[in-house]
Enzyme design. Structure first.
Site, mmCIF file in Angstrom:
data_model
loop_
_atom_site.group_PDB
_atom_site.id
_atom_site.type_symbol
_atom_site.label_atom_id
_atom_site.label_comp_id
_atom_site.label_asym_id
_atom_site.label_seq_id
_atom_site.Cartn_x
_atom_site.Cartn_y
_atom_site.Cartn_z
ATOM 1 N N TYR A 116 -17.519 1.469 3.420
ATOM 2 C CA TYR A 116 -16.099 1.645 3.741
ATOM 3 C C TYR A 116 -15.931 2.426 5.043
ATOM 4 O O TYR A 116 -15.235 1.993 5.966
ATOM 5 C CB TYR A 116 -15.378 2.356 2.590
ATOM 6 C CG TYR A 116 -14.011 2.876 2.966
ATOM 7 C CD1 TYR A 116 -12.965 2.003 3.267
ATOM 8 C CD2 TYR A 116 -13.754 4.249 3.029
ATOM 9 C CE1 TYR A 116 -11.712 2.481 3.622
ATOM 10 C CE2 TYR A 116 -12.517 4.732 3.386
ATOM 11 C CZ TYR A 116 -11.484 3.842 3.680
ATOM 12 O OH TYR A 116 -10.257 4.328 4.041
ATOM 13 N N LYS A 127 -14.514 0.952 8.635
ATOM 14 C CA LYS A 127 -13.332 1.542 9.281
ATOM 15 C C LYS A 127 -13.679 2.021 10.687
ATOM 16 O O LYS A 127 -12.901 1.830 11.627
ATOM 17 C CB LYS A 127 -12.785 2.700 8.442
ATOM 18 C CG LYS A 127 -12.056 2.283 7.179
ATOM 19 C CD LYS A 127 -10.782 1.497 7.457
ATOM 20 C CE LYS A 127 -9.698 2.350 8.083
ATOM 21 N NZ LYS A 127 -8.482 1.541 8.398
ATOM 22 N N GLY A 159 0.827 -1.203 0.000
ATOM 23 C CA GLY A 159 0.000 0.000 0.000
ATOM 24 C C GLY A 159 0.861 1.253 0.000
ATOM 25 O O GLY A 159 2.068 1.211 0.264
ATOM 26 N N ASP A 162 -11.135 9.886 7.028
ATOM 27 C CA ASP A 162 -12.108 10.976 7.142
ATOM 28 C C ASP A 162 -13.522 10.498 6.850
ATOM 29 O O ASP A 162 -14.500 11.157 7.196
ATOM 30 C CB ASP A 162 -11.755 12.098 6.158
ATOM 31 C CG ASP A 162 -11.773 11.628 4.703
ATOM 32 O OD1 ASP A 162 -11.190 10.558 4.424
ATOM 33 O OD2 ASP A 162 -12.359 12.313 3.846
ATOM 34 N N LEU A 211 0.933 3.980 2.006
ATOM 35 C CA LEU A 211 1.506 4.422 3.276
ATOM 36 C C LEU A 211 2.618 3.487 3.745
ATOM 37 O O LEU A 211 3.687 3.939 4.158
ATOM 38 C CB LEU A 211 0.421 4.536 4.350
ATOM 39 C CG LEU A 211 0.937 4.915 5.744
ATOM 40 C CD1 LEU A 211 1.710 6.230 5.725
ATOM 41 C CD2 LEU A 211 -0.211 4.978 6.741
#
Length: 297
Positions: A124, A128, A10, A101, A12
């Site tokens: 999603y 999360k 990924g 966010d 990050l």
């Protein structure tokens, strides 16, 4: 100091690998090496590596696909986070957990604070949030939750690289103007996490309190996806990455329907993260330019 990072491959995790300090022994594992939805495998990996800190950067991030792939989205984002948190608690390991966010509904018109009411409007975001709640309930103050948004990097698939490709292939583009937020260069996020890492690892260990520390992090400033696309084209031409300028039309989100609803406003307030990390946010356009320089080279 040994740090285990989930989600290798990924954006990050890749940037965390690029920016890690020499005094950190980093173990960055892909889904093939560590499937966080497999509780037995999670425990075996924790026993094998005995990390001092875990950074959970693994996530199911296919926002539109999640609307019909609900079980898998919750398996990774909620159940996987629960397994990671339980493994950390059992061994008294601190956790930095990356969130989004999209836990907010986008109905505000001022930047979201860390303690604002959460109300996700898609699968999603809901999955999360379910993971965040598990992490908080299991680890309390031994967990740090970082919400971020609109992440891009020179590595992997993202809006910046998609726009550069489409601008090269198409004669014109329409880009949504009525969804407002802030881009995040994953390298800047990685640097902030490593700055927080020193604070987290030096804090008293397992003096358990009720709540995880929650921070918000994106670059500075705000924009729409349309503004972001305009900047990508301008910088692409300036840097010789695009050979021509094409018309880019601002369109409402209603003209570009997607399976998942998106928040119309998802700007998040970064002050507490800046104070905790001693890292100041940099304006998104400057960060975009730096990333594009890296991509070009």
């Amino acid at each position: 100091m040994k740090v285990l990072v989930t989600g290798k491959g990924g954006q990050l995790a890749w940037e965390l690998e690029q920016t890690v300090a020499d005094n950190v022994e980093l173990f960055c594992l892909s889904v093939n090496e560590l499937d966080i939805t497999n509780q037995q495998q999670v425990n075996e990996i924790f026993e094998q590596y005995s990390p001092d800190l875990v950074i959970n950067a693994a996530a199911y991030t296919a926002v539109d696909k999640a609307e019909t792939d609900v079980e898998n989205a919750y398996a990774v984002n909620a159940l996987g986070s629960e397994y990671i948190a339980n493994a950390c608690k059992k061994r008294e390991i601190k956790l930095i957990h990356v969130s989004t966010d999209f836990v907010f509904d986008g109905n505000k018109t001022t930047p979201y604070q860390t303690n604002d009411h959460v109300n996700p409007i898609n699968v999603y975001g809901a999955s999360k949030l379910a993971g965040d709640i598990k992490v908080n309930d299991i680890l309390g103050s031994e967990a740090t939750i970082i919400r971020t948004a609109w992440v891009y990097s020179q590595h992997g698939n993202n809006f910046v690289k998609t726009m550069l490709r489409l601008m090269d292939e198409k004669d014109q583009l329409g880009v949504v103007y009525d969804q407002i937020g802030t881009p995040t260069w994953a390298k800047g996020l990685a640097n902030m996490i490593w700055a927080l890492f020193d604070k987290v690892t030096n804090a008293p260990s397992f003096a358990h309190s009720e709540s995880a520390a929650i921070y918000h992090w994106t670059d500075a400033g705000i924009c729409s996806w349309y503004d972001f696309a305009i900047a990508i084209q301008e910088l692409g031409i300036e840097k010789g990455m695009l050979q021509k300028s094409i018309p880019i039309r601002p369109i409402p989100a209603s003209d570009y329907p997607t399976p998942a609803r998106r928040p119309s406003f998802s700007v998040i307030d970064k002050k507490s993260a800046e104070e905790a990390s001693d890292i100041m946010t940099v304006h998104w356009r400057k960060q975009l330019s730096s990333m594009m320089d890296e991509l070009k080279n």
